[in-house]
Write an enzyme that holds these catalytic residues in place. Structure first.
Site, PDB file in Angstrom:
ATOM      1  N   LYS A 175      -4.849  10.071   3.390  1.00 60.70           N
ATOM      2  CA  LYS A 175      -5.570   9.240   4.340  1.00 60.70           C
ATOM      3  C   LYS A 175      -6.611  10.009   5.140  1.00 60.70           C
ATOM      4  CE  LYS A 175      -5.185   5.808   4.611  1.00 60.70           C
ATOM      5  NZ  LYS A 175      -6.015   4.936   3.745  1.00 60.70           N
ATOM      6  N   ASP A 219      -2.128  10.738  -1.959  1.00 56.43           N
ATOM      7  CA  ASP A 219      -2.550   9.687  -2.878  1.00 56.43           C
ATOM      8  C   ASP A 219      -2.924  10.227  -4.241  1.00 56.43           C
ATOM      9  OD1 ASP A 219      -3.173   8.700   0.040  1.00 56.43           O
ATOM     10  OD2 ASP A 219      -2.829   6.939  -1.239  1.00 56.43           O
ATOM     11  N   ARG A 231       0.837  -1.197   0.000  1.00 56.17           N
ATOM     12  CA  ARG A 231       0.000   0.000   0.000  1.00 56.17           C
ATOM     13  C   ARG A 231       0.867   1.239   0.000  1.00 56.17           C
ATOM     14  NH1 ARG A 231       2.314   1.979   3.835  1.00 56.17           N
ATOM     15  NH2 ARG A 231       0.956   3.805   3.606  1.00 56.17           N
ATOM     16  N   GLY A 232       0.217   2.393  -0.229  1.00 53.69           N
ATOM     17  CA  GLY A 232       0.977   3.638  -0.333  1.00 53.69           C
ATOM     18  C   GLY A 232       1.126   4.004  -1.804  1.00 53.69           C
ATOM     19  N   ALA A 233       0.864   5.263  -2.137  1.00 53.60           N
ATOM     20  CA  ALA A 233       0.775   5.622  -3.565  1.00 53.60           C
ATOM     21  C   ALA A 233       1.994   5.212  -4.404  1.00 53.60           C
ATOM     22  CB  ALA A 233       0.496   7.120  -3.688  1.00 53.60           C
ATOM     23  N   GLN A 283      -2.072   2.339  10.099  1.00 55.20           N
ATOM     24  CA  GLN A 283      -0.793   2.428   9.400  1.00 55.20           C
ATOM     25  C   GLN A 283       0.234   3.215  10.223  1.00 55.20           C
ATOM     26  OE1 GLN A 283      -3.792   2.794   8.000  1.00 55.20           O
ATOM     27  NE2 GLN A 283      -3.788   2.468   5.788  1.00 55.20           N
TER      28      GLN A 283
END
Ligand SMILES: CSC[C@H]1O[C@H](OP(=O)(O)O)[C@H](O)[C@@H]1O
Length: 348
Positions: free
Chosen positions: A252, A241, A58-60, A200
């Protein structure tokens, strides 16, 4: 083995494998952290799609890598079926709608399809190779701006979610800028929001800060505004994002609330993201699709129910912060401030 995520260990990578195993996408299993560090080999597009959907990866920027590597995986498994490859690529691109990097990574690798499997794999790996240099550069530029805004002194920084090496191929974006400030001796303490519902911050950011040896404290999301009111925060530094052309930023869920509180207290909020996260085709935040995730993510914590089983839930994974509430959006080659992008001349 001391795991040094952020420099020597990549969060996501191409694993060519061998005749027996075949190629795969290797990812740090972020659902297992912080308790267990393990790398998973994703050998099929189905496995990659599931790993993106359940936030194993995950994470852009990491999603951009996953998108490109998903196409590489598809073309290696179906080298003579371009239609099948394109269909599988679309499955990868569609898993999560908000982070623009995911679809961009797919499109970048797919653009090489006519040049053959080797070219697709090479393009995907080039995207990964570019990540660390890009993130180091945007970290330097952000650290310079934070110093201009807050002074050349040890600073108390607040961050939300995880924008570290785990959200990228390596180094990180928002947390990468904090890594750079720490290297300059300019971090007194980092306050890391736990970041409900998937934590997260508590599971990943705190783990990375401990690895970095940076002083930090974990706080519940609801404590962030009072920390600002008590003078514990000099600046807020986060990732992103999707950033619209006017600087409105999807990040987020909870970022907008932080920006509102920071504005009230005159605290600068800096968004740190690579150019690949800026969507110049979307004029403003109103055009950004915000992912809604499963109700059980809110009704339970680590699988333990905390609400009655059928409780109705509102669970947007992101929110959109208007550019007017941001001190700056910083990329590796531009800075957005007060209504306009200023393109920086990149070093040769
Ligand atoms: C450097 S991008 C990190 C960005 O992605 C996170 O979302 P998710 O964990 O759902 O992929 C969060 O918005 C972070 O700021």
């Amino acid at each position: 083995m001391a795991v040094v995520v952020g420099t020597t260990v990549r969060t996501i990578d191409w694993d060519e494998g061998d005749a027996a195993t075949g190629p795969a996408v290797a990812v740090i299993d972020q659902r297992a952290l912080p308790g267990t560090f393990r790398v998973r080999r994703l050998a099929t597009v189905d496995a990659l799609v599931d790993a993106v959907a359940d936030l194993t990866v995950r994470g852009a920027p990491a999603l951009g890598a996953a998108g490109a590597l998903g196409v590489a995986l598809a073309v290696r498994r179906h080298p003579d079926d371009a239609d099948r490859v394109r269909a599988e690529a679309e499955r990868v691109a569609a898993v999560r709608p908000t982070a623009v990097n995911l679809r961009r990574g797919v499109e970048r690798a797919l653009a090489r399809l006519d040049d053959g499997p080797g070219a697709v794999v090479a393009e995907a790996c080039a995207l990964l190779d570019e990540d660390e240099a890009t993130n180091r550069r945007l970290g330097h530029r952000t650290a310079d701006l934070v110093t201009q805004l807050c002074g050349d002194r040890p600073l108390r920084l607040l961050t939300h979610c995880n924008s570290g090496a785990l959200a990228a191929v390596t180094w990180g974006t928002g947390l990468g800028a904090i890594r750079e400030l720490a290297a300059r001796g300019q971090v007194a303490e980092v306050l890391a929001c736990e970041t409900r519902p998937l934590l997260q911050g508590a599971r990943l950011t705190v783990w990375e800060l401990a690895q970095m040896g940076v002083a930090h404290r974990l706080l519940v999301d609801a404590a962030a505004a009072s920390a600002m009111a008590r003078g514990l925060v000099d600046a807020v530094v986060v990732g992103a994002d999707r950033i619209a052309a006017n600087g409105d930023t999807a990040n987020k869920i909870g970022t907008y609330a932080l920006a509102c509180a920071a504005a009230h207290h005159g605290i600068p909020v800096l968004v740190v993201a690579p150019e690949s996260t800026v969507d110049h085709t979307t004029a403003s935040g109103a055009g950004i699709v915000v992912e809604e995730r499963a109700p059980d993510e809110v009704r339970a914590v680590a699988g333990v129910p905390v609400a009655p089983p059928d409780t109705p839930v509102y669970n947007p994974a992101f929110d959109v912060t208007p550019a007017a509430l941001l001190a700056a959006v910083v990329t590796e080659s531009a800075t957005f401030r007060h209504g306009a992008w200023a393109r920086a001349a990149l070093p040769a």
